[in-house]
Design an enzyme around this catalytic site. Sequence first.
Site, PDB file in Angstrom:
ATOM      1  N   ALA A   4       0.835  -1.203   0.000  1.00  0.00           N
ATOM      2  CA  ALA A   4       0.000   0.000   0.000  1.00  0.00           C
ATOM      3  C   ALA A   4       0.869   1.252   0.000  1.00  0.00           C
ATOM      4  O   ALA A   4       1.933   1.269  -0.604  1.00  0.00           O
ATOM      5  CB  ALA A   4      -0.977  -0.039   1.177  1.00  0.00           C
ATOM      6  N   SER A   5       0.454   2.286   0.717  1.00  0.00           N
ATOM      7  CA  SER A   5       1.146   3.578   0.617  1.00  0.00           C
ATOM      8  C   SER A   5       2.522   3.598   1.275  1.00  0.00           C
ATOM      9  O   SER A   5       3.267   4.560   1.091  1.00  0.00           O
ATOM     10  CB  SER A   5       0.272   4.681   1.210  1.00  0.00           C
ATOM     11  OG  SER A   5      -0.847   4.916   0.373  1.00  0.00           O
ATOM     12  N   THR A   6       2.869   2.548   2.038  1.00  0.00           N
ATOM     13  CA  THR A   6       4.249   2.477   2.541  1.00  0.00           C
ATOM     14  C   THR A   6       5.223   2.378   1.371  1.00  0.00           C
ATOM     15  O   THR A   6       6.404   2.710   1.506  1.00  0.00           O
ATOM     16  CB  THR A   6       4.449   1.266   3.479  1.00  0.00           C
ATOM     17  OG1 THR A   6       4.296   0.044   2.732  1.00  0.00           O
ATOM     18  CG2 THR A   6       3.463   1.285   4.626  1.00  0.00           C
TER      19      THR A   6
END
Length: 598
Positions: free
Chosen positions: A322-324
């Site tokens: 995801a956004s990591t």
Amino acid sequence: MVSTQYSKFDIMRRMRFLQAAVFVSFMLLVMGFFFFQVVQGDTYVKLASQNRLRILRILPPRGSIIDINGAPLAVNVRTFNINGYPIDLQREENVKSVTALLVRSGIPMTEDKFKELVAKQYSAPYRAITVATNLTFAQVAEMIMDKDFKKVLFPTPVWRRTYPAAQYAAHVIGYVAEITKEELETKDADVYRGGDMIGKNGIEGEYEDTLRGAAGEEVIEVDSRGRKLRNISYVKSAKGGDMTLTIDLAAQRYASELIGKFRGTIIAMDINDGGIRCLYSSPSYDPNPLTWGITNSEWAALTDHNERPMMNRAISGAYPPASTFKIVTGSAILESKVANKNTTVNCPGYFELGNRRFRCWKHSGHGRENIINALRDSCDVYFYQLSNQMGIDRLIKTAAKFGVGQKTGIDLTGEVSGTLAGPDWKKKRIKENWYGGDTVNYSIGQGYVLMTPLQVLRAYAALANGGKLLKPRLNTASAVESVPLDISPEVLKLIQSGVQEVTRSGTGRRASSFGVKVAGKTGTAQNSHGDDHAWFVGYAPADNPKYAVVAIAEAGKGGAAVTGPIVGKMLNFLINGKKYTEPKPAEEAKTPAAQTGT
């Protein structure tokens, strides 16, 4: 003259007869030797050993395992085994009497099961095998008083493995159990025998050669009635090597408390040497029953297909990052010169590619965003647009530098590599072409890219330490290993500024409200089986990093609200040495409210 000739003929005839007799005798001798030594060899070895030799294998204590502060994680305790010799135990009358004795002593056994037990451990008729294990002194004392015991059985003190940390360190330490028939076929016959204990996973499995020690052996001579006559030889067993791990048991316990009933994991790593301070996978399990004897209900709980408590999610769980993942995409965008620190992208809340519309998590949009603000706000559109301009090839090239799709090399069994997907991968695996929409999804850590929590943590540790991709380690005796990240310092500084803004004024600012200043990133990964997975990964202190921590809560919905506080509290614990104390209600009102986001 005739007399002389007759005499010579008689002598020659007798010589030929003698030669024939010698030849026949020799052949009979050879045939007898073959019959007794080869055809009936085992029978006569058995008969001879019944009257003479007994060999007892002396198992060594395994090496102890302790945490970085000296707390015991795996130690040995004294128990007793009941042993016997196959030449005695295979007799039908002894099968019946020994089986009955074991049943009288509370040890479940049938005659067929007993015969199978003997056959499984059999290597030679005079080598002792184990009939019962894990008995206390009181149990053995009571058995010895039984009239049938002394006929063919004898007790042997042994060391047995126990795990004081139980479920708090199960996925790190692993466990030992009796060696299987399949394992025996692949192992050195001079080292392992039936009935031996062997490391199955975790540190116990990874460092089996170090921890196991060397078995000893005692050979004695007995008479026809089994009475000891004299010692033939004695080789003392050698204890296995002790180990000190980088793990902090107190941090393991705290991780269990922080993650609660969520399925997921919390991992903490020293960003300078790769030492793992915490590796907790939830749900966990107690390894002691697996070593000492497990019930059917306990085994059923361990093999639950939904909870999967024996799965080490830290290294065996592959999730969309995801956004990591945006630190990877951001680095690729800057490295490829598609954008610089001043480049801005307008976010109206969506990005259109062909006839498809890709939404930002904030449907109203973020307006104009540069790299630092895009990381702070976790603006999807910024990464959608610029990754589409950059192309997938340059993105996966940078992802490989961060270790995506590669095992980290941690000294644990069961690690998976995740997925560094691209056009070739998709063509081979799915038989389809790569499309622009695949790149757009990839840019925000969705779609075909999969990472383990440890891979995500290692990427952020490399960002925190200025560009060293470390090999995570659990054994304090292991050398510190790393490879250069091969990304320019200027790019890394911009990405560092972005993740500092995330916790200062962006989507993850709550993570910095627990006693230490954190830099990090939230993430909310799509889950086809239910609610979204919640990510947070960060390091602290933000301006002089020492530790990096990652947490993922399966079906946790939002990283900002669920895993951000977990990481903040764990970093505070590692740096300040104490658990965070929740503020009183009056003080709590001063704490900034959590901001939603990916």
